[in-house]
Design an enzyme around this catalytic site. Sequence first.
Site, short mmCIF file in Angstrom:
data_model
loop_
_atom_site.label_atom_id
_atom_site.label_comp_id
_atom_site.label_asym_id
_atom_site.label_seq_id
_atom_site.Cartn_x
_atom_site.Cartn_y
_atom_site.Cartn_z
N LYS A 176 0.92 -1.13 0.02
CA LYS A 176 0.17 0.02 0.10
C LYS A 176 0.81 1.20 0.12
O LYS A 176 0.60 2.24 -0.67
CB LYS A 176 -1.21 -0.07 1.33
CG LYS A 176 -1.96 -1.12 1.23
CD LYS A 176 -2.90 -1.32 2.47
CE LYS A 176 -3.67 -2.71 2.23
NZ LYS A 176 -4.47 -2.80 3.38
N GLN A 207 -4.62 -1.36 9.15
CA GLN A 207 -4.45 -2.69 8.91
C GLN A 207 -4.91 -3.76 9.94
O GLN A 207 -4.69 -3.78 11.10
CB GLN A 207 -3.25 -3.03 8.68
CG GLN A 207 -2.52 -4.28 8.00
CD GLN A 207 -3.19 -4.37 6.39
OE1 GLN A 207 -3.08 -3.44 5.74
NE2 GLN A 207 -3.90 -5.54 6.24
N ASP A 240 -10.93 2.41 3.73
CA ASP A 240 -11.29 0.85 3.59
C ASP A 240 -12.98 0.67 3.53
O ASP A 240 -13.38 -0.44 3.04
CB ASP A 240 -10.87 0.35 4.76
CG ASP A 240 -9.39 -0.50 4.58
OD1 ASP A 240 -9.09 -0.91 3.51
OD2 ASP A 240 -8.88 -0.91 5.56
C1 BQF Z 1 -2.15 -10.74 -5.82
C2 BQF Z 1 -5.87 -9.39 2.88
C3 BQF Z 1 -6.71 -11.15 3.97
C4 BQF Z 1 -6.47 -10.43 5.35
C5 BQF Z 1 -6.23 -9.17 5.25
C6 BQF Z 1 -1.84 -8.77 -4.41
C7 BQF Z 1 -2.57 -8.28 -2.31
C8 BQF Z 1 -2.73 -9.77 -2.28
C9 BQF Z 1 -2.48 -10.56 -3.44
C10 BQF Z 1 -2.82 -7.37 -1.07
C11 BQF Z 1 -5.45 -8.61 1.61
C12 BQF Z 1 -5.33 -9.29 0.49
C13 BQF Z 1 -4.66 -7.25 1.86
C14 BQF Z 1 -2.14 -10.08 -4.52
C15 BQF Z 1 -4.03 -6.51 0.73
C16 BQF Z 1 -5.04 -8.46 -0.77
O1 BQF Z 1 -1.34 -10.52 -6.56
O2 BQF Z 1 -2.86 -11.76 -5.83
C17 BQF Z 1 -2.17 -7.83 -3.63
O3 BQF Z 1 -2.05 -6.78 -0.78
N1 BQF Z 1 -4.16 -7.45 -0.52
C18 BQF Z 1 -5.03 -6.89 3.04
O4 BQF Z 1 -4.47 -5.41 3.13
O5 BQF Z 1 -5.41 -7.45 3.96
C19 BQF Z 1 -5.87 -8.70 4.15
C20 BQF Z 1 -6.20 -10.68 2.91
#
Ligand code: BQF
Length: 284
Positions: free
Chosen positions: A52, A96, A119
């Site tokens: 991010k 987060q 968010d």
């Molecule tokens: C990709 C998230 C579960 C719990 C909290 C790119 C992300 C993930 C995969 C990513 C996620 C999942 C995020 C890919 C943010 C998605 O190339 O497939 C990016 O950074 N995510 C989060 O902030 O909190 C989570 C999943």
Amino acid sequence: MARIIDGKGIAEVIRKEMKDEVALLTKEGRAPGLAVILVGDDPASKTYVGSKERAARELGIYSKVIRREAGISQDELIGLIRELNEDRNIDGILVQLPLPAHIDEKAIIEAIDPGKDVDGFHPVNTGRLFNSQVDVPRFEPCTPLGIMELLEREGIEIEGKKAVVVGRSNIVGKPIACLLLEKNATVTICHSRTRELAKETAQADILVAAVGKPAFIDGSMVKEGVIAIDVGINRVDGKLVGDLDFPSVEKKSSYITPVPGGVGPMTIAMLMKNTIKARKYHGV
Ligand code: BQF
């Protein structure tokens, strides 16, 4: 044969589009500002926060990561959020998730100014989504927003389609159901207590898998021509896998999103989009 939706590529295109917009806003007097709060040192959370921060910096969005120890009290965390609510250089605030068990996530989310809730988890924003209020600035959760953007950019018609959402979380399942419903899909939400799940998923023109179980839905559970959207991010033997059994579902799909490189990158791009929207809402 399925068309594999290139979420990574589409997210890149969207970021390019946004770059010009950020430059314009910056020239106007102030760059969009994003504050990300990271509590503790969960490795996955650190990775997500890093992505991010990098995405924001690359666009020219002012970004501030605030790191706190896992032992921080709920009151201290709320105090920090209140400062950011008052900070005129910050348009978007993101905490987060998940948070340590001693902290009440709901109380934290409710402390965020709804106008800075990029968010889209604050009850004011989820309420506006639930109530289909489109006249007011409404922040929508980034993953569902990313899915809608993928469908739109692929030219996939939603109206009249049967959409089946597997998973009922506040972060993905419920909000994506609302967004699809708003575009006139007929929406079914399935979950762990759903009886005869395969009978439900086999009805889907658009299937959204958001259960958090690796390869949970296979080709035998979907119909020919399905548009299959995989929201799962599961780590198996150090590798990322989705909720769909990709090889067998791909064979029957018209479109399918891969993991990695499908919905995930769109989540990050939509966070940037929401931050720009917040900047426009707040003004210089
Ligand atoms: C990709 C998230 C579960 C719990 C909290 C790119 C992300 C993930 C995969 C990513 C996620 C999942 C995020 C890919 C943010 C998605 O190339 O497939 C990016 O950074 N995510 C989060 O902030 O909190 C989570 C999943």
